[in-house]
Write a protein that holds these residues in place. Structure first.
Motif, PDB file in Angstrom:
ATOM      1  N   THR A 217       0.847  -1.187   0.000  1.00 41.84           N
ATOM      2  CA  THR A 217       0.000   0.000   0.000  1.00 41.84           C
ATOM      3  C   THR A 217       0.880   1.234   0.000  1.00 41.84           C
ATOM      4  N   ILE A 218       0.679   2.094  -0.981  1.00 38.17           N
ATOM      5  CA  ILE A 218       1.370   3.388  -1.039  1.00 38.17           C
ATOM      6  C   ILE A 218       0.392   4.436  -0.523  1.00 38.17           C
ATOM      7  N   TRP A 219       0.763   5.106   0.562  1.00 35.14           N
ATOM      8  CA  TRP A 219      -0.097   6.106   1.185  1.00 35.14           C
ATOM      9  C   TRP A 219       0.277   7.485   0.664  1.00 35.14           C
ATOM     10  N   LYS A 220      -0.701   8.173   0.071  1.00 35.17           N
ATOM     11  CA  LYS A 220      -0.456   9.448  -0.614  1.00 35.17           C
ATOM     12  C   LYS A 220      -1.362  10.545  -0.062  1.00 35.17           C
ATOM     13  N   LEU A 239      -9.082   6.656 -10.631  1.00 30.84           N
ATOM     14  CA  LEU A 239      -9.150   5.351 -11.294  1.00 30.84           C
ATOM     15  C   LEU A 239      -9.268   4.295 -10.201  1.00 30.84           C
ATOM     16  N   HIS A 240     -10.363   3.552 -10.190  1.00 26.65           N
ATOM     17  CA  HIS A 240     -10.597   2.590  -9.114  1.00 26.65           C
ATOM     18  C   HIS A 240      -9.756   1.327  -9.278  1.00 26.65           C
ATOM     19  N   LYS A 241      -9.615   0.856 -10.520  1.00 27.08           N
ATOM     20  CA  LYS A 241      -8.866  -0.369 -10.775  1.00 27.08           C
ATOM     21  C   LYS A 241      -8.004  -0.204 -12.025  1.00 27.08           C
ATOM     22  N   ILE A 242      -6.812  -0.770 -11.963  1.00 27.74           N
ATOM     23  CA  ILE A 242      -5.879  -0.716 -13.099  1.00 27.74           C
ATOM     24  C   ILE A 242      -5.156  -2.051 -13.174  1.00 27.74           C
ATOM     25  N   GLU A 270       2.433 -11.421  -8.653  1.00 22.80           N
ATOM     26  CA  GLU A 270       1.010 -11.069  -8.587  1.00 22.80           C
ATOM     27  C   GLU A 270       0.622 -10.524  -7.209  1.00 22.80           C
ATOM     28  N   ILE A 271       1.463  -9.628  -6.693  1.00 28.73           N
ATOM     29  CA  ILE A 271       1.189  -8.969  -5.417  1.00 28.73           C
ATOM     30  C   ILE A 271       0.388  -7.701  -5.703  1.00 28.73           C
ATOM     31  N   PRO A 272      -0.817  -7.572  -5.168  1.00 27.27           N
ATOM     32  CA  PRO A 272      -1.620  -6.370  -5.465  1.00 27.27           C
ATOM     33  C   PRO A 272      -1.020  -5.114  -4.845  1.00 27.27           C
ATOM     34  N   LEU A 273      -1.175  -4.013  -5.566  1.00 29.19           N
ATOM     35  CA  LEU A 273      -0.718  -2.705  -5.109  1.00 29.19           C
ATOM     36  C   LEU A 273      -1.932  -1.826  -4.866  1.00 29.19           C
ATOM     37  N   HIS A 274      -2.006  -1.247  -3.671  1.00 28.09           N
ATOM     38  CA  HIS A 274      -3.071  -0.300  -3.347  1.00 28.09           C
ATOM     39  C   HIS A 274      -2.463   1.091  -3.216  1.00 28.09           C
ATOM     40  N   LYS A 276      -3.592   4.631  -1.667  1.00 27.52           N
ATOM     41  CA  LYS A 276      -4.668   5.138  -0.819  1.00 27.52           C
ATOM     42  C   LYS A 276      -4.282   6.475  -0.191  1.00 27.52           C
ATOM     43  N   SER A 277      -5.296   7.144   0.347  1.00 25.91           N
ATOM     44  CA  SER A 277      -5.101   8.449   0.971  1.00 25.91           C
ATOM     45  C   SER A 277      -4.808   8.296   2.456  1.00 25.91           C
ATOM     46  N   PHE A 278      -3.727   8.938   2.924  1.00 28.68           N
ATOM     47  CA  PHE A 278      -3.465   8.904   4.367  1.00 28.68           C
ATOM     48  C   PHE A 278      -4.370   9.883   5.123  1.00 28.68           C
ATOM     49  N   VAL A 279      -5.145  10.668   4.383  1.00 32.82           N
ATOM     50  CA  VAL A 279      -6.127  11.549   5.011  1.00 32.82           C
ATOM     51  C   VAL A 279      -7.435  10.794   5.272  1.00 32.82           C
ATOM     52  N   ARG A 280      -7.796   9.891   4.339  1.00 33.15           N
ATOM     53  CA  ARG A 280      -9.024   9.085   4.467  1.00 33.15           C
ATOM     54  C   ARG A 280      -8.640   7.610   4.282  1.00 33.15           C
ATOM     55  N   PRO A 281      -8.011   7.017   5.301  1.00 36.29           N
ATOM     56  CA  PRO A 281      -7.426   5.677   5.126  1.00 36.29           C
ATOM     57  C   PRO A 281      -8.424   4.560   4.892  1.00 36.29           C
ATOM     58  N   LYS A 282      -9.680   4.750   5.231  1.00 36.10           N
ATOM     59  CA  LYS A 282     -10.664   3.681   5.021  1.00 36.10           C
ATOM     60  C   LYS A 282     -11.267   3.708   3.615  1.00 36.10           C
ATOM     61  N   ASP A 283     -11.018   4.782   2.850  1.00 36.58           N
ATOM     62  CA  ASP A 283     -11.499   4.826   1.469  1.00 36.58           C
ATOM     63  C   ASP A 283     -10.775   3.773   0.624  1.00 36.58           C
ATOM     64  N   ALA A 284     -11.443   3.293  -0.418  1.00 34.88           N
ATOM     65  CA  ALA A 284     -10.910   2.170  -1.207  1.00 34.88           C
ATOM     66  C   ALA A 284      -9.657   2.533  -1.997  1.00 34.88           C
ATOM     67  N   GLY A 285      -9.558   3.788  -2.473  1.00 37.27           N
ATOM     68  CA  GLY A 285      -8.407   4.177  -3.280  1.00 37.27           C
ATOM     69  C   GLY A 285      -8.370   3.444  -4.607  1.00 37.27           C
ATOM     70  N   THR A 286      -7.159   3.149  -5.075  1.00 36.73           N
ATOM     71  CA  THR A 286      -6.949   2.451  -6.347  1.00 36.73           C
ATOM     72  C   THR A 286      -6.274   1.114  -6.092  1.00 36.73           C
ATOM     73  N   THR A 287      -6.721   0.084  -6.801  1.00 35.66           N
ATOM     74  CA  THR A 287      -6.066  -1.225  -6.731  1.00 35.66           C
ATOM     75  C   THR A 287      -5.460  -1.554  -8.086  1.00 35.66           C
ATOM     76  N   VAL A 288      -4.180  -1.912  -8.060  1.00 39.03           N
ATOM     77  CA  VAL A 288      -3.472  -2.362  -9.261  1.00 39.03           C
ATOM     78  C   VAL A 288      -3.244  -3.858  -9.110  1.00 39.03           C
TER      79      VAL A 288
END
Length: 417
Positions: A217-220, A239-242, A270-274, A276-288
């Motif tokens: 998870t990359i927190w942005k 972008l929700h999914k990539i 095949e390790i998923p990358l997320h 996400k926002s460190f301001v709203r950590p429970k939001d789904a963000g983007t999944t790669v």
């Protein structure tokens, strides 16, 4: 094990450090390895220290003092006890910088850069580790230089995957919470190396690969991967999914949210990358991840500023063919130019490059011995993935286009800034 990467914006001040702890409390911190960048704009400030060392020794003390003061202010705001061990730990790290600059005899800028600039990450993780333990979250500080082994290509080191895998497998206990540095490694002589600017994402991917992590998870400070950088484009969309493939394409063309080298080791396992926002950590963000495609399917805009466009043609109107192109690319390699776009005709060859190591004057001198060279400094390279007519028109809007190149899914425009 999960890998969490926090960039400089997430720990730019004391409040950012407190928020990072709040994020861990909200999303959990068991079986987690934290990869953390230098605080705020520290890397830029440390680069100023290196520049002063080589070009203006009189300003060196002030440049380093500014970095020390910045961290002293953050540390003082986080720890109320003035005798807390972290103050001496940070002081010792900066004394190591001063000591290196005093005894160093190497004139190699890139070598000195790597030995000095990496202290931004060492200091930030030292402060954060102390604060986590103070807050009741038991964490262990790791020196990533002892984990990630590289060659000695300073400022752009290549990973020795076999050695790194052996060390990480041996030294990292997946049941613990660790904090380590992004961006850094070490060579066979244990000198510090760096993985290239913005290399902390890559660090997270390297460790994830070696640990067979379940996710990264990359927190942005943005909600996830956007279809455009909001600093340069209006109405950017999340972008929700990539898919891995699409994300690698975006990264290759310069999307700033994901480092170009980050995705390759993740894709291999095949390790998923997320993201996400460190301001709203429970939001789904983007999944790669694997086979996800692009959701929603909309044009994606990328811009690279401060590029150089060169048009090379032969002095005697002979064709630019394999031998000539091979010679040109060898020079690009020798002068460490990153090639972002190429286009050729029978007697000319156009190329847009990133002059990130400042070696353009020397390169031009070499090229002009055998070619007629016309170059434009400070141009911008715009890329649109999944373009349509409206997207292209929005970029052309009043700009002087110096070069255009289209493929099935991608269009690139070099424009005057």
């Amino acid at each position: 094990m999960r890998i969490f990467k926090f960039g400089g914006a997430s720990v730019k001040d004391a409040e950012g450090v407190r928020n990072l702890v709040a994020v861990l409390e909200e999303v959990g911190h068991e079986h987690t390895l934290l990869v953390v960048s230098a605080m705020g704009k520290t890397t830029n400030a440390m680069e100023k220290v290196v520049d002063s060392y080589f070009t203006d020794k009189a300003s060196l003390a002030l440049a380093l003092h500014e970095v020390v003061s910045f961290h002293k202010e953050i540390t003082g705001a986080l720890f109320t006890n003035p005798k807390h061990p972290v103050f001496d730990q940070v002081k010792l790290l900066f004394e190591e910088v001063q000591g290196f600059l005093a005894w160093n005899k190497s004139p190699n800028y890139s070598f000195v850069y790597d030995q000095v600039v990496g202290y931004g990450e060492l200091v930030s993780t030292t402060i954060l580790n102390a604060y986590l333990n103070e807050a009741g979250i038991k964490s262990t500080w790791l020196d990533v230089r002892s984990l990630i082994k590289t060659d000695n290509s300073y400022r752009d080191a290549r990973v020795n995957w076999e050695k790194t895998q052996q060390i990480v497998s041996r030294d990292v206990d997946k049941d613990n919470l660790y904090i380590t540095q992004g961006f850094l490694g070490s060579d066979d002589n244990n000198f510090t190396t760096t993985l290239g600017r913005e290399g902390s994402d890559y660090t997270a991917a390297i460790l994830a690969y070696c640990l067979n992590a379940r996710s990264v998870t990359i927190w942005k400070d943005v909600p996830g991967v956007l279809n455009a950088d909001p600093r340069y484009f209006k109405e950017a969309t999340l972008l929700h999914k990539i898919s891995y493939r699409e994300a690698i394409e975006l990264a290759f063309y310069g999307a700033s949210v994901i480092h170009p080298k980050t995705l390759q080791p993740l894709q291999r396992k095949e390790i998923p990358l997320h993201v996400k926002s460190f301001v709203r950590p429970k939001d789904a963000g983007t999944t790669v991840g694997k086979g996800i495609g692009l959701e929603p399917e909309i044009p994606c805009f990328i811009v690279k500023k401060n590029q150089v466009l060169m048009k090379l043609s032969s002095l005697d109107f002979s064709f630019i063919v394999e031998h000539s192109i091979s010679e040109i690319f060898k020079l690009f390699h020798d002068y460490r130019m990153k090639v972002d776009l190429i286009q050729n005709s029978a007697i000319s060859f156009s190329v847009c490059v990133d002059n990130r190591f400042g070696k353009l004057p020397e390169l031009l001198n070499e090229l002009q011995r055998k070619f007629k060279v016309v170059h434009h400094d400070n141009v911008s390279l715009y890329t649109i993935r999944h373009f349509n007519a409206e997207a292209i028109a929005s970029l052309q809007n009043g700009r002087e286009v110096l070069l255009e190149q289209r493929g099935k899914e991608t269009v690139q425009l070099v424009v005057k800034t």
